[in-house]
Design a protein around this motif. Structure first.
Motif, short mmCIF file in Angstrom:
data_model
loop_
_atom_site.label_atom_id
_atom_site.label_comp_id
_atom_site.label_asym_id
_atom_site.label_seq_id
_atom_site.Cartn_x
_atom_site.Cartn_y
_atom_site.Cartn_z
N ASP A 1 51.90 21.43 -41.73
CA ASP A 1 52.68 21.25 -42.95
C ASP A 1 51.91 21.83 -44.14
N THR A 2 51.68 23.12 -44.09
CA THR A 2 50.83 23.79 -45.07
C THR A 2 51.41 23.61 -46.48
N LEU A 3 50.53 23.26 -47.39
CA LEU A 3 50.93 22.83 -48.72
C LEU A 3 50.49 23.84 -49.78
N PHE A 4 51.38 24.12 -50.72
CA PHE A 4 51.04 24.82 -51.96
C PHE A 4 51.29 23.82 -53.08
N THR A 5 50.25 23.51 -53.84
CA THR A 5 50.36 22.40 -54.77
C THR A 5 49.42 22.59 -55.96
N ASP B 1 51.60 17.63 -58.44
CA ASP B 1 52.95 18.11 -58.12
C ASP B 1 52.91 19.20 -57.06
N GLU B 2 53.79 19.07 -56.08
CA GLU B 2 53.91 20.09 -55.05
C GLU B 2 54.70 21.28 -55.59
N ILE B 3 54.34 22.46 -55.08
CA ILE B 3 55.09 23.67 -55.36
C ILE B 3 55.96 24.03 -54.17
N ALA B 4 55.38 23.91 -52.96
CA ALA B 4 56.14 24.19 -51.74
C ALA B 4 55.37 23.66 -50.54
N ARG B 5 56.11 23.36 -49.50
CA ARG B 5 55.52 23.13 -48.19
C ARG B 5 56.07 24.18 -47.23
N VAL B 6 55.23 24.64 -46.32
CA VAL B 6 55.64 25.65 -45.34
C VAL B 6 55.27 25.14 -43.95
N ARG B 7 56.24 25.15 -43.05
CA ARG B 7 55.96 24.77 -41.66
C ARG B 7 55.28 25.96 -40.98
N THR B 8 54.05 25.75 -40.54
CA THR B 8 53.22 26.86 -40.07
C THR B 8 52.72 26.63 -38.65
N TRP B 9 52.16 27.70 -38.09
CA TRP B 9 51.59 27.70 -36.74
C TRP B 9 52.63 27.27 -35.72
N GLY B 10 53.90 27.65 -35.97
CA GLY B 10 54.96 27.40 -35.00
C GLY B 10 55.45 25.98 -34.93
N THR B 11 55.08 25.13 -35.89
CA THR B 11 55.47 23.72 -35.82
C THR B 11 56.85 23.45 -36.40
N GLY B 12 57.43 24.42 -37.10
CA GLY B 12 58.72 24.20 -37.72
C GLY B 12 59.85 24.12 -36.71
N ASP B 13 60.92 23.42 -37.11
CA ASP B 13 62.07 23.25 -36.22
C ASP B 13 62.67 24.58 -35.80
N ASP B 14 62.57 25.59 -36.67
CA ASP B 14 63.18 26.89 -36.38
C ASP B 14 62.29 27.77 -35.50
N PHE C 1 51.39 32.89 -40.99
CA PHE C 1 51.38 31.54 -40.45
C PHE C 1 52.30 31.32 -39.25
N ASN C 2 53.23 32.20 -39.01
CA ASN C 2 54.14 32.04 -37.87
C ASN C 2 54.31 33.36 -37.12
N ALA C 3 53.23 34.07 -36.96
CA ALA C 3 53.27 35.42 -36.39
C ALA C 3 52.95 35.39 -34.90
N GLN C 4 53.80 34.75 -34.14
CA GLN C 4 53.58 34.67 -32.69
C GLN C 4 53.55 36.06 -32.06
N GLY C 5 54.29 36.98 -32.61
CA GLY C 5 54.30 38.34 -32.07
C GLY C 5 52.96 39.03 -32.23
N VAL C 6 52.33 38.87 -33.40
CA VAL C 6 51.00 39.45 -33.61
C VAL C 6 50.04 38.95 -32.55
N GLU C 7 50.17 37.68 -32.19
CA GLU C 7 49.22 37.04 -31.29
C GLU C 7 49.50 37.33 -29.82
N LEU C 8 50.77 37.54 -29.45
CA LEU C 8 51.11 37.62 -28.03
C LEU C 8 51.76 38.94 -27.61
N ASN C 9 52.11 39.79 -28.55
CA ASN C 9 52.80 41.04 -28.20
C ASN C 9 51.85 42.23 -28.01
N GLN C 10 50.62 41.97 -27.75
CA GLN C 10 49.68 43.09 -27.56
C GLN C 10 50.08 43.89 -26.32
N ARG C 11 50.11 45.20 -26.47
CA ARG C 11 50.44 46.10 -25.37
C ARG C 11 49.26 47.02 -25.13
#
Length: 591
Positions: free
Chosen positions: A78-82, A88-101, A423-433
């Protein structure tokens, strides 16, 4: 054997060196590590451990042990920008693949989740297991120089405890000696790029911050405080080392002004500002600085000497790619050295290490540095030049109900979307050819087309040069087992289906000690979900040849029914990958 003190000498005990030693020892190769230091990492350093790196730990049998020392995946994201932890919070970002999407993509793509294991906890797990499996080591031992010849490498070292110099004779040398690698310099590796283009101050401290973070758990908190606005990122950082009592505070500083002020009173004041608690009790452990590098070697080896990790790719920790790439460098190299040393492959195959890993290193250096630049648009949405109270002005700007405020909030949304590439770059991590002599392209496949963003999304495929896709099979006890669990483990694997009898007979006829056959659909590797059937991209009577590192070396997509045809195809493929004559007998001598 008496002419050599060890088969492989590894200089450095970080993620690269320790992983190389663990893999080599697991494969039965004599390996010796040396380090100029008295012990392993003494600061947290790298920490994000992505799915591919955890897959390596899984293959080497230490995944479960590593998990004991890690912040689990569900607490990472639940990466925070604050304005401060208490502010006061500015934004939260669901990172490292933890988000519902995104979590479904990550679960589908690997049997392993992400972990957060600071380097000072991960290194001992890898190193200890390497030694338990036969690796030897000496600390307080500094690499001085080496000389190569046709059969090996003579390495000069200095024992700082006994104050004596001596030599170690090895068949191969691995330079895992970090971003100031003397070995890379000694073999003339050309390092392309820029070193030391920015700098960051780090403070390791203890404080109980549970009340600020346990309801929105994350390992990274970005603080948009005026005193931490210098540099590319332009924000302060609070990074959880041990939830939620041990932390790192970080901020950029201008190298032209010399070292940052680490006076305890100054540090305490700065951390209290980042947290937003003027009375916070803080126990400061250590202070340090590190520089932002953007450089990569154009080649990773020369003769019998190979470099990996920070020795050849040097970059900031943004995107969490450093130790992960280092672990994967070592995993790629170790099986190749083992095969050459056991006489299964020709020395020429070792050139594939650089050809495969250098493009990966170049990619992650670019990605990590771009991730720093990508904080700029977030700052633009919040910063207000010349404001007497920057925090109040920034919040007013973001909360403005006018059309201009709508534009700012829309821009912030776009800026946060951009951070998915960090923060959600699964392709960078697993798409190596991989493209090398140890990969045989499928002439029927054509150019790969990417269905979604290559950096963000994994595209699982059985194309040669790609990592074997994960899917769940069922073992003889009725338990789920991954396709990754029935391959690897230091061996080549011929993967076919129930109709692949000709391939099974071909492998049996070859009778190679390093080749196993896996028949998906048979007892122990059943496919009741039909998930392998959907992703295999071959006929059931076709075949895949999977390398010990889990990458697909070759595939034959059409059906083969004739035993002799299967034998000729398989023998030819193995010879090409291992750089040996097609009809060469398998020997057990060294190299």
């Amino acid at each position: 054997m008496n002419d050599f003190d060890t088969d492989v000498l590894v200089v450095g005990t970080g993620p690269t060196g320790s992983t190389a030693a663990l893999a080599l020892a697991t494969y039965g190769v004599r390996v010796h590590l040396v380090s100029r230091w008295n012990w392993l990492a003494n600061t947290p350093r790298a920490h994000i451990t992505n799915q591919r790196a955890v897959e390596v730990l899984r293959d080497l049998g230490i995944e479960e042990e590593a998990k004991k020392y890690a912040t689990p995946w569900e607490l990472m994201g639940d990466t925070l920008f604050t304005t401060s932890l208490a502010g006061d919070e500015i934004a939260r970002v669901r990172t490292w693949g933890t988000g519902d999407d995104r979590v479904g993509d990550y679960i589908k793509g690997s049997p392993c989740g992400l972990l957060d294991i600071p380097q000072l906890y991960l290194e001992p797990v890898i190193f200890k297991n390497a030694v338990a499996r036969g690796a030897t080591y000496t600390f307080n031992t500094e690499y001085l120089s080496h000389v190569q010849d046709d059969t090996g490498v003579t390495v000069s070292v200095r024992d700082h405890l006994l104050q004596r110099d001596y030599t170690i004779r090895a068949k191969y040398l691995i330079g895992a000696d970090g971003a100031r690698s003397q070995i890379a310099d000694d073999i003339g590796l050309e390092i392309e790029g820029t070193m030391g283009r920015a700098a960051t101050a780090y403070v390791l401290f203890n404080a109980d911050l549970s009340r600020y973070v346990q309801h929105r758990p994350s390992i990274l908190h970005w603080i948009m405080a005026p005193g931490s606005s210098f540099g590319e990122i332009g924000m302060g950082l609070l990074r959880a080392i041990r939830p939620w009592n041990k932390w790192i505070a970080g901020w950029g500083y201008d190298m032209a002004d010399g070292d940052p002020d680490f006076d305890p009173a100054e540090i305490t004041s700065k951390i209290r500002t980042l947290v937003g608690d003027p009375d916070l009790e803080i126990d400061i452990e250590t202070t340090s600085t590190w520089q932002v590098n953007q450089a990569c070697a154009s080649h990773y080896s020369k003769g019998r000497v190979f470099c990996g990790g920070d020795a050849v790719h040097r970059h900031p920790p943004s995107s969490g790619l450093g130790s992960n790439t280092s672990v994967q460098d070592a995993f790629n190299l170790a099986w190749k050295l083992a095969f050459v040393l056991k006489g299964y492959a020709d020395h020429a195959m070792l050139e594939s290490y650089s050809h495969e890993r250098q493009p990966v290193g170049r990619q992650i250096v670019a990605r990590a540095n771009q991730s720093r630049v990508d904080y700029g648009p977030i700052n633009e949405c919040f910063r207000t030049e010349g404001a007497a109270n920057p925090i109040a002005a920034g919040l007013e700007k973001l909360r403005d109900p006018s059309p201009h405020g709508v534009e700012v909030r829309d821009a912030l949304g776009r800026a946060l979307e951009l951070k998915n590439y960090e923060f959600n770059a699964q392709g960078v991590e697993l798409n190596q050819r991989y493209e090398s002599s140890a990969i045989i392209p499928d002439p029927t496949a054509g150019q790969e087309e990417w269905e979604r963003d290559r950096q963000l999304y994994l595209q699982a495929t059985t194309r040669p040069g790609a990592k074997l896709p994960h899917t769940w099979l069922v073992d003889s006890n009725g338990l789920r087992t991954s396709t990754l669990d029935v391959t690897g483990k230091g061996q080549f694997t011929l993967v076919t289906g129930l109709a692949g009898t000709a391939w099974v007979n071909a492998a049996n006829k070859l009778d190679l000690p390093f080749l196993r056959t896996v028949v998906i659909g048979a007892k122990g590797t059943e496919d009741p979900y039909r998930s392998w059937q959907r992703i295999r991209e071959t006929h059931e009577a076709g075949a895949l040849l999977v390398r010990p590192d889990g990458y697909i070396a070759w595939r034959h997509s059409p059906a083969i029914w004739d035993d002799n045809d299967a034998f000729e195809h398989l023998q030819t493929a193995l010879a090409a990958v291992l750089a040996t004559p097609a009809d060469a007998a398998v020997t057990h001598g060294g190299s």
